[in-house]
Motif scaffolding. Sequence first.
Motif, mmCIF file in Angstrom:
data_model
loop_
_atom_site.group_PDB
_atom_site.id
_atom_site.type_symbol
_atom_site.label_atom_id
_atom_site.label_comp_id
_atom_site.label_asym_id
_atom_site.label_seq_id
_atom_site.Cartn_x
_atom_site.Cartn_y
_atom_site.Cartn_z
ATOM 1 N N LEU A 110 -7.986 -1.228 -7.367
ATOM 2 C CA LEU A 110 -8.068 -1.117 -5.916
ATOM 3 C C LEU A 110 -6.798 -1.716 -5.333
ATOM 4 O O LEU A 110 -6.329 -2.765 -5.789
ATOM 5 N N SER A 111 -6.244 -1.062 -4.325
ATOM 6 C CA SER A 111 -5.010 -1.551 -3.709
ATOM 7 C C SER A 111 -5.077 -1.270 -2.219
ATOM 8 O O SER A 111 -4.548 -0.271 -1.726
ATOM 9 N N TYR A 112 -5.731 -2.163 -1.501
ATOM 10 C CA TYR A 112 -5.903 -2.007 -0.054
ATOM 11 C C TYR A 112 -5.621 -3.336 0.635
ATOM 12 O O TYR A 112 -6.101 -4.367 0.157
ATOM 13 N N PRO A 113 -4.834 -3.288 1.717
ATOM 14 C CA PRO A 113 -4.131 -2.165 2.311
ATOM 15 C C PRO A 113 -3.225 -1.474 1.283
ATOM 16 O O PRO A 113 -2.668 -2.118 0.411
ATOM 17 N N ASN A 114 -3.099 -0.171 1.481
ATOM 18 C CA ASN A 114 -2.542 0.679 0.446
ATOM 19 C C ASN A 114 -1.059 0.984 0.656
ATOM 20 O O ASN A 114 -0.610 1.238 1.762
ATOM 21 N N ASN A 115 -0.347 0.950 -0.435
ATOM 22 C CA ASN A 115 1.002 1.505 -0.528
ATOM 23 C C ASN A 115 0.860 2.777 -1.358
ATOM 24 O O ASN A 115 0.409 2.694 -2.504
ATOM 25 N N ASP B 166 -2.408 -9.645 4.354
ATOM 26 C CA ASP B 166 -2.089 -10.257 5.644
ATOM 27 C C ASP B 166 -1.562 -9.248 6.655
ATOM 28 O O ASP B 166 -1.511 -9.542 7.850
ATOM 29 N N LEU B 167 -1.145 -8.085 6.172
ATOM 30 C CA LEU B 167 -0.624 -7.046 7.069
ATOM 31 C C LEU B 167 -1.746 -6.060 7.386
ATOM 32 O O LEU B 167 -1.730 -4.895 7.001
ATOM 33 N N THR B 168 -2.743 -6.543 8.098
ATOM 34 C CA THR B 168 -3.896 -5.756 8.527
ATOM 35 C C THR B 168 -3.936 -5.814 10.044
ATOM 36 O O THR B 168 -3.922 -6.898 10.625
ATOM 37 N N THR C 177 -10.452 -7.685 10.212
ATOM 38 C CA THR C 177 -9.990 -8.663 9.229
ATOM 39 C C THR C 177 -10.117 -8.092 7.828
ATOM 40 O O THR C 177 -10.994 -7.276 7.547
ATOM 41 N N HIS C 178 -9.229 -8.531 6.969
ATOM 42 C CA HIS C 178 -9.229 -8.055 5.593
ATOM 43 C C HIS C 178 -10.412 -8.642 4.818
ATOM 44 O O HIS C 178 -10.731 -9.825 4.968
ATOM 45 N N THR C 179 -11.039 -7.813 3.998
ATOM 46 C CA THR C 179 -12.113 -8.264 3.108
ATOM 47 C C THR C 179 -11.628 -8.218 1.668
ATOM 48 O O THR C 179 -11.234 -7.157 1.175
ATOM 49 N N CYS D 65 -0.252 12.778 11.597
ATOM 50 C CA CYS D 65 -0.083 11.469 10.974
ATOM 51 C C CYS D 65 -1.293 10.615 11.297
ATOM 52 O O CYS D 65 -1.504 10.246 12.457
ATOM 53 N N PHE D 66 -2.119 10.335 10.287
ATOM 54 C CA PHE D 66 -3.259 9.470 10.536
ATOM 55 C C PHE D 66 -2.755 8.049 10.791
ATOM 56 O O PHE D 66 -1.654 7.667 10.370
ATOM 57 N N GLU D 67 -3.536 7.248 11.486
ATOM 58 C CA GLU D 67 -3.076 5.921 11.868
ATOM 59 C C GLU D 67 -3.255 4.936 10.715
ATOM 60 O O GLU D 67 -4.377 4.598 10.338
ATOM 61 N N PRO D 68 -2.146 4.426 10.147
ATOM 62 C CA PRO D 68 -2.260 3.425 9.094
ATOM 63 C C PRO D 68 -2.601 2.076 9.713
ATOM 64 O O PRO D 68 -1.992 1.661 10.697
ATOM 65 N N LEU D 69 -3.558 1.379 9.150
ATOM 66 C CA LEU D 69 -4.015 0.117 9.719
ATOM 67 C C LEU D 69 -3.658 -1.080 8.845
ATOM 68 O O LEU D 69 -4.150 -2.186 9.056
ATOM 69 N N GLY D 70 -2.774 -0.862 7.868
ATOM 70 C CA GLY D 70 -2.335 -1.952 7.018
ATOM 71 C C GLY D 70 -0.989 -1.657 6.401
ATOM 72 O O GLY D 70 -0.439 -0.559 6.546
ATOM 73 N N ALA D 71 -0.420 -2.664 5.708
ATOM 74 C CA ALA D 71 0.886 -2.586 5.048
ATOM 75 C C ALA D 71 1.985 -2.295 6.082
ATOM 76 O O ALA D 71 1.833 -2.603 7.257
#
Length: 386
Positions: free
Chosen positions: A168-173, A206-208, A212-214, A311-317
């Motif tokens: 698992l890699s979220y927020p995702n690159n 931390d880039l969320t 909040t990040h879970t 372009c979907f809205e990225p919410l992290g990274a």
Amino acid sequence: MRHYLNSTVANLPPSGIRKFFDLVATMEGIISLGVGEPDFVTPWTVRESGIFSLEQGQTMYTSNAGLLELRQELTQHLAKTQGMLYNPETEILVTVGASEAVDLAMRALLSPGDIVLVPDPSYVSYGPCAILAGAGVRYVPTRADQDFRLRVEDLQRVYSPEAKLLVLSYPNNPTGAIMTREDLLPIAQFAAEHDLLILSDEIYSDLTYQGTHTAFAALPGMRDRTLHLSGFSKSYAMTGWRIGYAAGQSDLIQAMTRIHQYTILCAPITAQVAAIEALRAAEQAKREMVETYDHRRRLMVHGLREMGLSCFEPLGAFYVFPDITATRLSAEDFAEQLLREEKVAVVPGTAFGPSGEGHVRCSYAYSTEQLEEALERISRFVKRRL
């Protein structure tokens, strides 16, 4: 010499990112949106702590697992931010970046015949590290119309009894996708039912930008099934310091440490001292960087949509992953022609897996001025093809 090489290594393809940027290096006047690295310098108090440690003569090895003081700070940090409790003496390993932790985990866990499940698209190293450890890889496609979130239905389509590890890699690159607690709970249930271990790379946690990040290991029943990976590169602009860590069940951490002690020995002491200072004194600097990234994120999404790209809205990274299918170009052709015609470098989505086709990755870890100029150039290029 080639016939002497290990056949697995010899047949391993080069990174799609590096392959593309070999071309970039031959050109001048490029605006690059390709590198996944903060454009900020490491906060001054962190830099000063590293310099002072050198002036004080701290130039020796540390324990294999890393400075106990740093591991204690990390346990406090994880308890405070995610409610996760780890023993700093047996359940934390300091590594040379989170990338080393990925490699160590794969080698400690995997045997020939094992299968690793990797969401697609994702960071380029997971599949090759699994292959180098002797395992097989099955990619789990994710889709833009699902905001690139991993779903149980996606896992069920590719699962086999040989599967041992889920990445698992979220927020995702590269997508910038996040997964909420509600998204993760069904994945946790699936993992428990199928006795899957989890490698959760949360380097961008931390880039969320919404909610909040879970942490996956904080979910019910997931602590000892999950290896939690993170580091200081993205959150604290410390890529060149090469400092990361793994937190998990003691048997796994000790197995990873045995590999680490025979290959790396220990992470550099200067970087470890700097990491301690980052945790203690750089939270405000981190918040300011995140606020800047958030502004750039909204600028990029708006600009790409304005020129006619979905372009979907990225919410992290710090990446956007626009859909470029309207141009009728493949991801690789789009990136190469954009580079040659408008001197803007982006990464083809296919560098991150088959599901990246039809997309390109654009980093917004660059100044607002650079991003605005890049958007103008991309707009000219796109309008010639729509």
